[in-house]
Design a protein around this motif. Structure first.
Motif, PDB file in Angstrom:
ATOM      1  N   MET B 400       0.852  -1.200   0.000  1.00 11.30           N
ATOM      2  CA  MET B 400       0.000   0.000   0.000  1.00 11.30           C
ATOM      3  C   MET B 400       0.881   1.241   0.000  1.00 11.30           C
ATOM      4  N   ALA B 401       0.391   2.303  -0.566  1.00 12.88           N
ATOM      5  CA  ALA B 401       1.088   3.596  -0.620  1.00 12.88           C
ATOM      6  C   ALA B 401       2.453   3.487  -1.290  1.00 12.88           C
ATOM      7  N   SER B 402       2.601   2.579  -2.256  1.00 15.31           N
ATOM      8  CA  SER B 402       3.888   2.465  -2.946  1.00 15.31           C
ATOM      9  C   SER B 402       3.764   3.011  -4.375  1.00 15.31           C
ATOM     10  N   TYR B 403       4.913   3.302  -4.965  1.00 17.27           N
ATOM     11  CA  TYR B 403       4.924   3.816  -6.343  1.00 17.27           C
ATOM     12  C   TYR B 403       5.937   3.030  -7.161  1.00 17.27           C
ATOM     13  N   LEU B 404       5.523   2.528  -8.285  1.00 18.59           N
ATOM     14  CA  LEU B 404       6.442   1.860  -9.206  1.00 18.59           C
ATOM     15  C   LEU B 404       6.394   2.632 -10.522  1.00 18.59           C
ATOM     16  N   SER B 405       7.587   3.005 -10.997  1.00 17.63           N
ATOM     17  CA  SER B 405       7.604   3.769 -12.253  1.00 17.63           C
ATOM     18  C   SER B 405       7.209   2.845 -13.404  1.00 17.63           C
ATOM     19  N   PRO B 406       6.700   3.384 -14.521  1.00 19.20           N
ATOM     20  CA  PRO B 406       6.289   2.524 -15.633  1.00 19.20           C
ATOM     21  C   PRO B 406       7.403   1.588 -16.107  1.00 19.20           C
ATOM     22  N   ARG B 407       8.661   2.050 -16.079  1.00  9.62           N
ATOM     23  CA  ARG B 407       9.774   1.211 -16.527  1.00  9.62           C
ATOM     24  C   ARG B 407       9.978   0.024 -15.591  1.00  9.62           C
ATOM     25  N   VAL B 408       9.935   0.294 -14.285  1.00 11.95           N
ATOM     26  CA  VAL B 408      10.102  -0.785 -13.309  1.00 11.95           C
ATOM     27  C   VAL B 408       8.944  -1.790 -13.458  1.00 11.95           C
ATOM     28  N   ALA B 444      16.415   0.123 -14.854  1.00 12.80           N
ATOM     29  CA  ALA B 444      15.404   0.854 -15.642  1.00 12.80           C
ATOM     30  C   ALA B 444      16.012   1.899 -16.565  1.00 12.80           C
ATOM     31  N   GLY B 445      17.070   2.552 -16.111  1.00 17.25           N
ATOM     32  CA  GLY B 445      17.706   3.599 -16.908  1.00 17.25           C
ATOM     33  C   GLY B 445      18.271   3.065 -18.211  1.00 17.25           C
ATOM     34  N   GLU B 446      18.586   1.777 -18.245  1.00 12.91           N
ATOM     35  CA  GLU B 446      19.237   1.194 -19.429  1.00 12.91           C
ATOM     36  C   GLU B 446      18.222   0.751 -20.490  1.00 12.91           C
ATOM     37  N   VAL B 447      16.948   0.819 -20.155  1.00 12.18           N
ATOM     38  CA  VAL B 447      15.921   0.334 -21.095  1.00 12.18           C
ATOM     39  C   VAL B 447      15.794   1.244 -22.309  1.00 12.18           C
ATOM     40  N   GLY B 448      16.075   2.525 -22.140  1.00 11.66           N
ATOM     41  CA  GLY B 448      15.956   3.476 -23.251  1.00 11.66           C
ATOM     42  C   GLY B 448      14.506   3.857 -23.483  1.00 11.66           C
ATOM     43  N   GLU B 449      14.244   4.382 -24.679  1.00  9.22           N
ATOM     44  CA  GLU B 449      12.873   4.792 -24.990  1.00  9.22           C
ATOM     45  C   GLU B 449      11.969   3.564 -25.075  1.00  9.22           C
ATOM     46  N   LEU B 450      10.794   3.673 -24.462  1.00  7.58           N
ATOM     47  CA  LEU B 450       9.913   2.508 -24.384  1.00  7.58           C
ATOM     48  C   LEU B 450       9.434   2.027 -25.746  1.00  7.58           C
ATOM     49  N   ASP B 451       9.348   2.925 -26.707  1.00  5.63           N
ATOM     50  CA  ASP B 451       8.839   2.541 -28.011  1.00  5.63           C
ATOM     51  C   ASP B 451       9.905   1.906 -28.890  1.00  5.63           C
ATOM     52  N   VAL B 458      14.378  -6.174 -24.162  1.00  6.15           N
ATOM     53  CA  VAL B 458      14.187  -6.019 -22.710  1.00  6.15           C
ATOM     54  C   VAL B 458      14.490  -7.360 -22.027  1.00  6.15           C
ATOM     55  N   LYS B 459      14.027  -8.429 -22.654  1.00  4.14           N
ATOM     56  CA  LYS B 459      14.234  -9.767 -22.103  1.00  4.14           C
ATOM     57  C   LYS B 459      15.743 -10.064 -22.040  1.00  4.14           C
ATOM     58  N   ALA B 460      16.445  -9.741 -23.131  1.00  2.30           N
ATOM     59  CA  ALA B 460      17.889  -9.995 -23.186  1.00  2.30           C
ATOM     60  C   ALA B 460      18.614  -9.201 -22.097  1.00  2.30           C
ATOM     61  N   LEU B 461      18.204  -7.958 -21.918  1.00  2.99           N
ATOM     62  CA  LEU B 461      18.826  -7.111 -20.896  1.00  2.99           C
ATOM     63  C   LEU B 461      18.633  -7.723 -19.505  1.00  2.99           C
ATOM     64  N   LEU B 462      17.427  -8.208 -19.265  1.00  5.01           N
ATOM     65  CA  LEU B 462      17.127  -8.803 -17.958  1.00  5.01           C
ATOM     66  C   LEU B 462      17.919 -10.093 -17.731  1.00  5.01           C
ATOM     67  N   GLU B 463      18.001 -10.919 -18.772  1.00  2.00           N
ATOM     68  CA  GLU B 463      18.748 -12.184 -18.653  1.00  2.00           C
ATOM     69  C   GLU B 463      20.196 -11.890 -18.243  1.00  2.00           C
ATOM     70  N   LYS B 464      20.737 -10.814 -18.803  1.00  2.00           N
ATOM     71  CA  LYS B 464      22.128 -10.437 -18.524  1.00  2.00           C
ATOM     72  C   LYS B 464      22.286 -10.022 -17.054  1.00  2.00           C
ATOM     73  N   LYS B 465      21.225  -9.407 -16.499  1.00  2.00           N
ATOM     74  CA  LYS B 465      21.313  -8.848 -15.146  1.00  2.00           C
ATOM     75  C   LYS B 465      20.805  -9.822 -14.075  1.00  2.00           C
ATOM     76  N   LEU B 466      20.340 -11.005 -14.485  1.00  5.95           N
ATOM     77  CA  LEU B 466      19.718 -11.916 -13.509  1.00  5.95           C
ATOM     78  C   LEU B 466      20.656 -12.288 -12.363  1.00  5.95           C
ATOM     79  N   SER B 467      21.907 -12.580 -12.700  1.00  8.20           N
ATOM     80  CA  SER B 467      22.854 -12.985 -11.654  1.00  8.20           C
ATOM     81  C   SER B 467      23.082 -11.834 -10.673  1.00  8.20           C
ATOM     82  N   GLN B 468      23.153 -10.621 -11.237  1.00  7.06           N
ATOM     83  CA  GLN B 468      23.342  -9.430 -10.379  1.00  7.06           C
ATOM     84  C   GLN B 468      22.152  -9.286  -9.417  1.00  7.06           C
ATOM     85  N   ILE B 469      20.932  -9.475  -9.949  1.00  3.75           N
ATOM     86  CA  ILE B 469      19.721  -9.358  -9.113  1.00  3.75           C
ATOM     87  C   ILE B 469      19.750 -10.420  -8.009  1.00  3.75           C
ATOM     88  N   SER B 470      20.051 -11.680  -8.404  1.00  4.54           N
ATOM     89  CA  SER B 470      20.064 -12.772  -7.426  1.00  4.54           C
ATOM     90  C   SER B 470      21.117 -12.548  -6.358  1.00  4.54           C
TER      91      SER B 470
END
Lengths: 136, 474
Positions: B400-408, B444-451, B458-470
């Motif tokens: 509750m009372a949280s904010y997530l940016s569109p990119r996140v 999120a900053g690395e995603v660039g323009e959403l269009d 986006v999927k490739a970027l996330l796969e690259k960062k998965l180990s960092q997240i874990s």
């Protein structure tokens, strides 16, 4: 009694209603306290009906609402009433009210338009200027 | 100088029948001997009906005059951060010297020549809404929900998340108890959400006429901001209560009752309020009014007269249920039961692609879940789909009372389609929710323009960062 006759003698709304009330009491007295005969009951019933019609006609008469700061005497009422009948409307009734807050003068309402000629309204309008003149 | 006057013939609580005042029109405001304002609602040849809005009860014979300046309510910037009643009087104990201007009651909605297609998204900061059920600036979205299903928390959350976006929020509370009004204003103030908001509070103690007037006042204030080019969000909480007060007044006036005893023009009454929202072009100032009418009712009454009326006048609805709240927590929006009609056109192509995938996965999950109850031998593919659905549901949960940016929000949803699903069970996601959001915020900053970027990138970027997240969220 006809409406014309009532209006000749009375100028105010209260007086007219008082007159009608007096006529009603007389009729009811005649019907219920006199010797009960069929003709009397029918006659009184008819008279009461025409009285109700008369009352309706009075309701539809033009009224001039006049609010004064004092209670006027009968003579003054008659003078004002005849002036209104002569200058404003020959069938007008005075709806007299007393409001001491007016201090002096009068407030007049005719055909849903009100004009305030009271001292109170004049003083209220000049409130700012009067306040400035008074020592603080 | 003369002035028009009228006299009260009869009274019935706040309902006055008057004669006189020859130039009065419907929606004029008249004033009693003790400055009691009354709102003229109907006229006949010889008499008029008015609803006394506040003040000492009137009696037959009382004189009423026409209030030439009409209803005066503060409209400008100085109204921000204030709590007022529908007559424009401050209720927050702060200075009352606000500059007021005339408020037109039941002003007709702006025509098509002043409107533009809804093209910009209203970011609520809530993933379910922004990603799956987007609302555009100028859209009318009904908030329909059961009692205690988290509607108020959602509204407060949306208002809070408009901070520093330039969007102005107007919250109209209709017929609520004094204590409830205090709680809402206090919460808004504590969340720092009052600075860009106006609360128009018509407590249950004000009486039916003032409560009926409140949506009109809220929309009038919103229109004044929109005409200055501002984006405004209006919450009418709630129109079900508004309808009940309209019914009370109509029955007291002796009008012929219609369905469920509501007056025959109940649809018009609500539609004319809802129609005043929209996205406006430069001729009308260039602002927008996004409207969230609220209706609280039990689920079995969803097909009742008032909810269906408002649904047909709006561009969709968000359905809040206690069942979803018990299962998934906040926000308790039933995705399948909710609709958005113009919101999707405001999303970027990437948002639309992810939204479509997520909705398909959720629908698939719902089907497979029923099927899996009868069969324990499930194929690996089916298990993965079930797991994905569960993961998405967990990722859609938000504090509750949280904010997530569109990119996140996008990255969070895209996670369910990466190898993240192999190592992160819903329980682990729940435990490390905060950390996950923080890590995705960095990416999120690395995603660039959403269009510009497709889902694949986006999927490739996330796969690259998965180990960092874990690594970070142990």
């Amino acid at each position: 009694m006809e409406l014309k006759q009532i209006l000749e003698k009375n100028y105010t709304l209260v007086e007219v209603y008082h007159e009608i009330e007096k006529m009603r009491e007389e009729l009811e007295d005649k019907a219920y306290h006199g010797r009960v005969r069929e003709e009397t009951v029918i006659e009184s019933g008819e008279a009461l009906e025409s009285l109700a019609k008369l009352e309706k006609r009075v309701e539809g008469l033009p009224r001039l609402r006049l609010t004064l700061a004092f209670k006027p005497e009968e003579k003054q009422i008659a003078k004002m009433g005849s002036w209104v009948r002569e200058k404003v409307n020959k069938r007008a009734l005075l709806d007299l009210r007393v409001d001491k807050n007016l201090i002096a003068g009068a407030r007049v309402v005719w055909q849903s338009r009100a004009a305030d000629f009271s001292l109170k309204s004049k003083l209220t309008a000049k409130h700012g200027e009067i306040k400035e003149l008074l020592p603080s | 100088m003369t002035k028009e006057v009228g006299y009260v013939n009869s009274t019935n609580r706040y309902l006055l029948e008057l004669e006189g005042l020859p130039s009065v029109t419907v929606n004029s405001i008249i004033n009693g001997p003790k400055s009691q304002p009354a709102w003229v609602t109907s006229l006949s040849e010889s008499a008029m009906t008015a609803l006394q809005l506040t003040g000492e009860p009137s009696k037959p014979g009382d004189e009423f005059g026409l209030l030439a300046q009409g209803l005066q309510v503060a409209m400008g910037e100085e109204l921000l951060g204030r709590v007022i009643d529908p007559l424009g009087n401050p209720l927050d104990g702060k200075a009352s010297g606000m500059e007021r201007s005339r408020l037109e009651i039941e002003r007709p909605a702006k025509g098509i020549e002043f409107r533009e297609v809804v093209s910009e998204q209203l970011t609520t900061g809530i993933t379910i809404v922004d990603t799956l059920l987007p609302v555009g600036k100028g859209q009318r979205e009904l908030v329909f929900g059961e009692p205690r299903s988290g509607k108020s928390s959602f509204i407060l959350n949306v208002i809070q998340n408009q901070k520093d976006t330039g969007v102005i929020c107007i919250y109209a509370a209709l017929g609520k108890e004094e204590i409830e009004l205090r709680r809402i204003s206090k919460q808004l103030s504590e969340l720092g959400a009052l600075e860009h908001s106006v609360v128009v509070a018509a407590g249950s103690n004000l009486g039916a006429p003032a409560i009926i007037l409140t949506p009109s006042v809220a929309m009038g204030i919103a229109e004044s901001f929109a005409s200055q080019g501002k984006d405004v969000v209006v919450f009418l909480d709630d129109l079900g209560v508004h309808a009940k007060y309209l019914r009370e007044v109509a029955l007291l006036s002796g009008r012929v009752p219609g369905r469920e005893s509501y007056p025959g023009d109940i649809f018009y009454q609500h539609a004319q309020i809802v129609e005043r929202a929209g996205n406006f072009n430069q001729k009308a100032g260039g602002g927008s009014i996004t409207l969230f009418p609220v209706i609280e009712a039990h689920l079995e009454n969803i097909s009742g007269l008032i909810p269906t009326n408002v649904m047909s006048a709006t561009d969709g609805h968000l359905l809040f249920t206690t069942e979803v709240q018990t299962q998934a927590g906040y926000p308790a929006i039933d995705i399948e039961g909710s609709v958005t009609r113009v919101g999707r056109q405001t999303q970027s192509s990437l948002q639309q692609e992810i939204s479509q995938k997520v909705r398909a996965s959720l629908a698939e999950h719902a089907d497979l879940e029923k099927f899996s109850r009868f069969d324990t031998e499930l194929s690996a593919e089916t298990k993965l789909r079930l797991q994905r659905g569960e993961l998405i549901k967990t990722l859609l949960h938000q504090e509750m009372a949280s904010y997530l940016s569109p990119r996140v929000q996008l990255l969070l949803m895209a996670l369910a389609y990466t190898h993240f699903i192999d190592n992160w069970l819903p329980q682990r996601v729940k435990e490390h929710e905060e950390c996950l959001v923080a890590e995705l915020g960095k990416i999120a900053g690395e995603v660039g323009e959403l269009d510009e970027k497709g889902f694949g990138k986006v999927k490739a970027l996330l796969e690259k960062k998965l180990s960092q997240i874990s690594e970070q969220c142990q």
